[in-house]
Design a protein around this motif. Structure first.
Motif, PDB file in Angstrom:
ATOM      1  N   MET A 117      33.597 -85.430 -42.546  1.00 46.45           N
ATOM      2  CA  MET A 117      32.905 -86.239 -42.063  1.00 46.45           C
ATOM      3  C   MET A 117      33.071 -87.890 -41.950  1.00 46.45           C
ATOM      4  N   MET A 118      33.338 -87.883 -43.082  1.00 41.46           N
ATOM      5  CA  MET A 118      33.884 -89.685 -42.848  1.00 41.46           C
ATOM      6  C   MET A 118      35.210 -89.462 -42.088  1.00 41.46           C
ATOM      7  N   MET A 119      35.985 -88.608 -41.766  1.00 41.77           N
ATOM      8  CA  MET A 119      37.351 -88.565 -41.222  1.00 41.77           C
ATOM      9  C   MET A 119      37.213 -88.538 -39.164  1.00 41.77           C
ATOM     10  N   HIS A 120      36.360 -87.368 -40.036  1.00 46.86           N
ATOM     11  CA  HIS A 120      36.471 -87.217 -38.249  1.00 46.86           C
ATOM     12  C   HIS A 120      35.103 -87.841 -37.721  1.00 46.86           C
ATOM     13  N   ASN A 121      34.631 -88.709 -38.408  1.00 49.01           N
ATOM     14  CA  ASN A 121      33.266 -89.367 -37.335  1.00 49.01           C
ATOM     15  C   ASN A 121      34.401 -91.011 -37.189  1.00 49.01           C
ATOM     16  N   THR A 122      35.042 -91.467 -37.697  1.00 48.03           N
ATOM     17  CA  THR A 122      35.281 -92.590 -37.590  1.00 48.03           C
ATOM     18  C   THR A 122      37.302 -93.094 -36.976  1.00 48.03           C
ATOM     19  N   SER A 123      37.495 -91.607 -36.181  1.00 51.16           N
ATOM     20  CA  SER A 123      39.012 -90.999 -36.337  1.00 51.16           C
ATOM     21  C   SER A 123      39.119 -91.540 -34.474  1.00 51.16           C
ATOM     22  N   ALA A 124      40.076 -91.101 -33.971  1.00 53.32           N
ATOM     23  CA  ALA A 124      40.044 -91.241 -32.363  1.00 53.32           C
ATOM     24  C   ALA A 124      39.942 -90.711 -31.308  1.00 53.32           C
ATOM     25  N   ALA A 125      39.868 -89.057 -32.656  1.00 53.49           N
ATOM     26  CA  ALA A 125      39.168 -87.551 -31.481  1.00 53.49           C
ATOM     27  C   ALA A 125      37.793 -88.206 -31.486  1.00 53.49           C
ATOM     28  N   VAL A 126      36.971 -88.770 -31.978  1.00 50.83           N
ATOM     29  CA  VAL A 126      35.683 -88.715 -31.633  1.00 50.83           C
ATOM     30  C   VAL A 126      35.105 -89.634 -31.446  1.00 50.83           C
ATOM     31  N   PRO A 127      34.265 -90.005 -30.010  1.00 48.24           N
ATOM     32  CA  PRO A 127      33.875 -91.099 -29.702  1.00 48.24           C
ATOM     33  C   PRO A 127      32.657 -91.374 -30.161  1.00 48.24           C
ATOM     34  N   LYS A 128      31.980 -90.342 -31.325  1.00 47.35           N
ATOM     35  CA  LYS A 128      30.628 -90.488 -31.722  1.00 47.35           C
ATOM     36  C   LYS A 128      30.701 -92.257 -32.334  1.00 47.35           C
ATOM     37  N   ASP A 129      29.698 -92.680 -32.613  1.00 51.22           N
ATOM     38  CA  ASP A 129      30.320 -94.202 -33.630  1.00 51.22           C
ATOM     39  C   ASP A 129      28.914 -93.663 -34.639  1.00 51.22           C
ATOM     40  N   PHE A 130      30.479 -94.063 -35.411  1.00 49.61           N
ATOM     41  CA  PHE A 130      29.421 -93.019 -37.134  1.00 49.61           C
ATOM     42  C   PHE A 130      28.314 -94.558 -37.676  1.00 49.61           C
TER      43      PHE A 130
END
Length: 325
Positions: free
Chosen positions: A176-189
């Motif tokens: 969850m933390m890796m995906h939601n703060t990487s370039a591929a996911v625009p959502k701002d965690f």
């Protein structure tokens, strides 16, 4: 094939787990990981640095992996964590070093440069800038701005709260933390629009797999890092903002005088959170080289390892060359 040595150092009242690579007589480069990471987060940098003649030292920071995780929250303040690395440097008799830090490792690197102006010859920060000691602890302002809205740092302040959610499934937490703060996911965690009492992952879906930039083998090391001790020690770093602010008063007027490199991904949400600090940084870091990596998220040395290595090695050749140390 690169050979890694592993040591457990009894220093500064704890046991520090440390990985080492490269020629023993090479100039030391310390790689300091952040949250929620581990020594494996530097997997793409170790071999290029060692091949260039540097002695590479990668600790599992206090509270992580096989390093000690003291019970007291105050055992994780910034200067105490710095003193772990200072004691390890002294253990190896190192009079000249370069320190590289990502995420929480970056504030440690910046403060080591302030504390050790003779020993630290060059410093590199990734993702988290240095803008001097703030006028008040960051959490004081956060409590004013986020009294009714969720903020992950405020969520982390209550001992046991985030641990219960994160420790329940470390692999899920890391995904969850890796995906939601990487370039591929625009959502701002980091700036989710939800109530202050919401859970860390409320409103987010488990992607079910780790990001493409993290191999199965690397992800297994991340998971193992938190499998035994959980996230308590790592979260305690966040519970020392007030103590950090109090203990760094003597450093308030100092500037970083060593050559410094700062790298930031243009899609890293920390860039938004730290916008004021970024503006202040040139006035607090005298010899600053900055680069904004395009289409890059928070996990900069993994998302774009070739570019990071290119910039890092070029900086070292100019300011901390292997053949001259």
């Amino acid at each position: 094939m690169l050979t890694l040595d592993h040591q457990l150092l009894p220093i500064n009242g704890i046991q520090l787990s440390l990985y080492l690579a490269g020629p023993e007589d090479g100039p030391p480069v310390w790689l300091l990981h952040g949250f929620p990471e581990c020594w494996q987060s530097w997997r793409h940098q170790i071999e290029p640095l060692a091949a260039s003649g540097y002695r590479v030292l990668i600790p599992e920071m206090r509270g992580y992996g096989r390093s000690s995780a003291p019970e007291d929250i105050e055992a994780y303040d910034l200067l105490t964590v710095c003193s772990d690395i200072q004691a390890a440097m002294a253990h190896f008799g190192q009079s000249q070093v370069c320190v590289v830090g990502h995420d929480w490792g970056a504030p440690v690197a910046w403060h080591l440069a302030l504390l050790e102006p003779q020993r630290v010859k060059a410093v590199v920060g990734m993702a988290v800038p240095y803008g001097g000691r703030p006028r008040q602890p960051a959490t004081t302002l956060m409590r004013q701005l986020y009294a009714e809205r969720f903020h992950y740092i405020l969520h982390f302040q209550t001992p046991g709260l985030a641990e219960a959610e994160m420790d329940a499934d470390p692999a899920r937490t890391l995904r969850m933390m890796m995906h939601n703060t990487s370039a591929a996911v625009p959502k701002d965690f980091f700036l989710q629009d939800k109530p202050a009492n919401a859970g860390l992952f409320d409103g987010l879906e488990d992607p079910g797999t780790h990001p493409h930039w993290c191999s199965d083998a690397a992800f297994a090391v991340y998971v193992q890092t938190f499998a035994t001790q959980g996230f308590r020690g790592a979260l305690n770093w966040y519970r020392n903002f007030e103590r950090n602010w109090q203990r760094t008063e003597a450093l308030a007027e100092r500037i970083i005088e060593q050559p410094a490199l700062f790298l930031l991904g243009d899609l890293d949400p920390v860039g938004t959170l730290e916008a004021y600090t970024l503006r202040q940084m040139p006035s607090r870091v005298q010899y600053l080289e900055q680069h904004l990596l395009k289409a890059c998220g928070h996990w900069i040395q993994n998302e774009q390892p070739e570019r990071v290595n290119e910039l890092l090695l070029a900086f070292l050749r100019r300011h901390y060359p292997a053949q001259a140390c």
